[in-house]
Write a protein that holds these residues in place. Structure first.
Motif, PDB file in Angstrom:
ATOM      1  N   ALA A  30       0.922  -1.177  -0.174  1.00  0.00           N
ATOM      2  CA  ALA A  30      -0.031   0.158   0.084  1.00  0.00           C
ATOM      3  C   ALA A  30       0.709   1.194  -0.058  1.00  0.00           C
ATOM      4  O   ALA A  30       0.535   2.115  -0.744  1.00  0.00           O
ATOM      5  CB  ALA A  30      -0.837  -0.056   1.170  1.00  0.00           C
ATOM      6  N   TYR A  31       1.996   1.214   0.609  1.00  0.00           N
ATOM      7  CA  TYR A  31       2.865   2.168   0.813  1.00  0.00           C
ATOM      8  C   TYR A  31       3.876   2.596  -0.601  1.00  0.00           C
ATOM      9  O   TYR A  31       3.810   3.641  -1.040  1.00  0.00           O
ATOM     10  CB  TYR A  31       4.095   2.297   2.039  1.00  0.00           C
ATOM     11  N   THR A  32       4.411   1.457  -1.416  1.00  0.00           N
ATOM     12  CA  THR A  32       4.973   1.583  -2.450  1.00  0.00           C
ATOM     13  C   THR A  32       4.118   1.426  -3.453  1.00  0.00           C
ATOM     14  O   THR A  32       4.829   2.145  -4.695  1.00  0.00           O
ATOM     15  CB  THR A  32       6.259   0.517  -2.393  1.00  0.00           C
ATOM     16  N   GLY A  33       3.145   0.878  -3.664  1.00  0.00           N
ATOM     17  CA  GLY A  33       2.280   0.649  -4.989  1.00  0.00           C
ATOM     18  C   GLY A  33       2.989  -0.424  -5.831  1.00  0.00           C
ATOM     19  O   GLY A  33       2.551  -0.612  -6.963  1.00  0.00           O
ATOM     20  N   VAL A  86      11.628  -5.406   0.292  1.00  0.00           N
ATOM     21  CA  VAL A  86      11.979  -4.754   1.305  1.00  0.00           C
ATOM     22  C   VAL A  86      11.558  -5.382   2.785  1.00  0.00           C
ATOM     23  O   VAL A  86      12.129  -5.514   3.686  1.00  0.00           O
ATOM     24  CB  VAL A  86      11.335  -3.176   1.564  1.00  0.00           C
ATOM     25  N   VAL A  87      10.243  -6.116   2.705  1.00  0.00           N
ATOM     26  CA  VAL A  87       9.776  -6.975   3.789  1.00  0.00           C
ATOM     27  C   VAL A  87      10.881  -8.231   3.971  1.00  0.00           C
ATOM     28  O   VAL A  87      11.344  -8.556   5.275  1.00  0.00           O
ATOM     29  CB  VAL A  87       8.598  -7.528   3.741  1.00  0.00           C
ATOM     30  N   LEU A 117      13.414   0.935   4.850  1.00  0.00           N
ATOM     31  CA  LEU A 117      14.063   0.405   3.727  1.00  0.00           C
ATOM     32  C   LEU A 117      13.330   0.742   2.508  1.00  0.00           C
ATOM     33  O   LEU A 117      13.802   1.481   1.455  1.00  0.00           O
ATOM     34  CB  LEU A 117      14.208  -1.213   3.634  1.00  0.00           C
ATOM     35  N   ALA A 118      12.013   1.003   2.608  1.00  0.00           N
ATOM     36  CA  ALA A 118      11.117   1.146   1.447  1.00  0.00           C
ATOM     37  C   ALA A 118      11.396   2.599   1.310  1.00  0.00           C
ATOM     38  O   ALA A 118      11.407   3.305   0.077  1.00  0.00           O
ATOM     39  CB  ALA A 118       9.653   1.108   1.775  1.00  0.00           C
ATOM     40  N   THR A 119      11.262   3.578   2.425  1.00  0.00           N
ATOM     41  CA  THR A 119      11.746   4.914   2.474  1.00  0.00           C
ATOM     42  C   THR A 119      12.833   5.375   1.534  1.00  0.00           C
ATOM     43  O   THR A 119      13.135   6.210   0.795  1.00  0.00           O
ATOM     44  CB  THR A 119      11.566   5.766   3.662  1.00  0.00           C
ATOM     45  N   SER A 120      13.934   4.692   1.877  1.00  0.00           N
ATOM     46  CA  SER A 120      15.285   4.951   1.406  1.00  0.00           C
ATOM     47  C   SER A 120      15.300   4.525   0.097  1.00  0.00           C
ATOM     48  O   SER A 120      15.912   5.366  -0.964  1.00  0.00           O
ATOM     49  CB  SER A 120      16.320   3.880   1.938  1.00  0.00           C
ATOM     50  N   ARG A 144      13.872   8.959  -6.248  1.00  0.00           N
ATOM     51  CA  ARG A 144      13.380  10.300  -6.456  1.00  0.00           C
ATOM     52  C   ARG A 144      14.597  11.121  -6.877  1.00  0.00           C
ATOM     53  O   ARG A 144      14.507  11.793  -7.893  1.00  0.00           O
ATOM     54  CB  ARG A 144      12.736  11.100  -5.087  1.00  0.00           C
ATOM     55  N   LEU A 145      15.736  10.608  -5.982  1.00  0.00           N
ATOM     56  CA  LEU A 145      17.078  11.209  -6.457  1.00  0.00           C
ATOM     57  C   LEU A 145      17.483  10.783  -7.948  1.00  0.00           C
ATOM     58  O   LEU A 145      17.774  11.731  -8.723  1.00  0.00           O
ATOM     59  CB  LEU A 145      18.308  10.982  -5.705  1.00  0.00           C
ATOM     60  N   ALA A 146      17.302   9.632  -8.371  1.00  0.00           N
ATOM     61  CA  ALA A 146      17.500   9.372  -9.741  1.00  0.00           C
ATOM     62  C   ALA A 146      16.648  10.128 -10.798  1.00  0.00           C
ATOM     63  O   ALA A 146      17.275  10.433 -11.707  1.00  0.00           O
ATOM     64  CB  ALA A 146      17.667   7.743  -9.757  1.00  0.00           C
TER      65      ALA A 146
END
Length: 163
Positions: free
Chosen positions: A23-26, A34-35, A66-69, A75-77
């Motif tokens: 739900a967070y990453t889609g 990540v899990v 991990l997902a946020t990283s 986003r940076l890429a």
């Protein structure tokens, strides 16, 4: 919860955490990754993690981090990619296509020698050192490669004029 075996812990928490991270990453695959990584980290620290009041909260926290990283790196890429113009190279012309096809027909040592000498501008001595062959052998490869390329390219040109 120190008595809980890791396998039972994994079975109880993997699916709910994956659903949350999906739900967070889609992205289901990213969520599973990540899990899974969070559980791997928990397993390597299981003696300590199993004694926590909420080992599931620890794994969830690690998975979310991990997902946020990953999201930040993506986003940076994307920002980096937007800041750099995409340059489109023209398609190779018929001469380049013919040369590539002719090079592909050469035996590997001759092909490497021709490419290193003519395209990379390496001297015979450096090619010999790189290939682990005597300089005379490299000169022979170059000679044979040039002869074969000339024959192949001449044949290609004749075929092009017949069409």
């Amino acid at each position: 919860m120190s008595g809980l075996e890791f396998e039972e812990f994994y079975a109880a928490y993997f699916q709910p955490l994956t659903i949350q991270l999906y739900a967070y990453t889609g992205d289901l695959a990213a969520a599973q990754d990540v899990v899974q990584e969070a559980f791997c980290r928990a397993l390597s620290r299981w003696r300590r993690v199993s004694t926590l009041d909420e080992p599931g909260a620890w794994v969830r926290h690690v998975a979310w981090n991990l997902a946020t990283s990953q999201w930040r790196r993506a986003r940076l890429a994307a920002r980096f990619a937007r800041g750099h113009r995409e340059e489109h190279a023209p398609s190779p012309g018929p001469e380049r296509v013919a040369l590539a096809a002719a090079l592909a027909k050469l035996p590997a040592p001759q092909r490497r020698a021709v490419i290193l000498y003519y395209l990379a501008d390496l001297p015979v001595s450096e090619i010999a050192a790189q290939e682990g062959a005597p300089e005379g052998t490299v000169k022979s490869w170059l000679h044979r490669g040039r002869v074969a390329l000339a024959a192949e390219l001449t044949e290609t040109e004749k075929g092009a004029h017949r069409d």
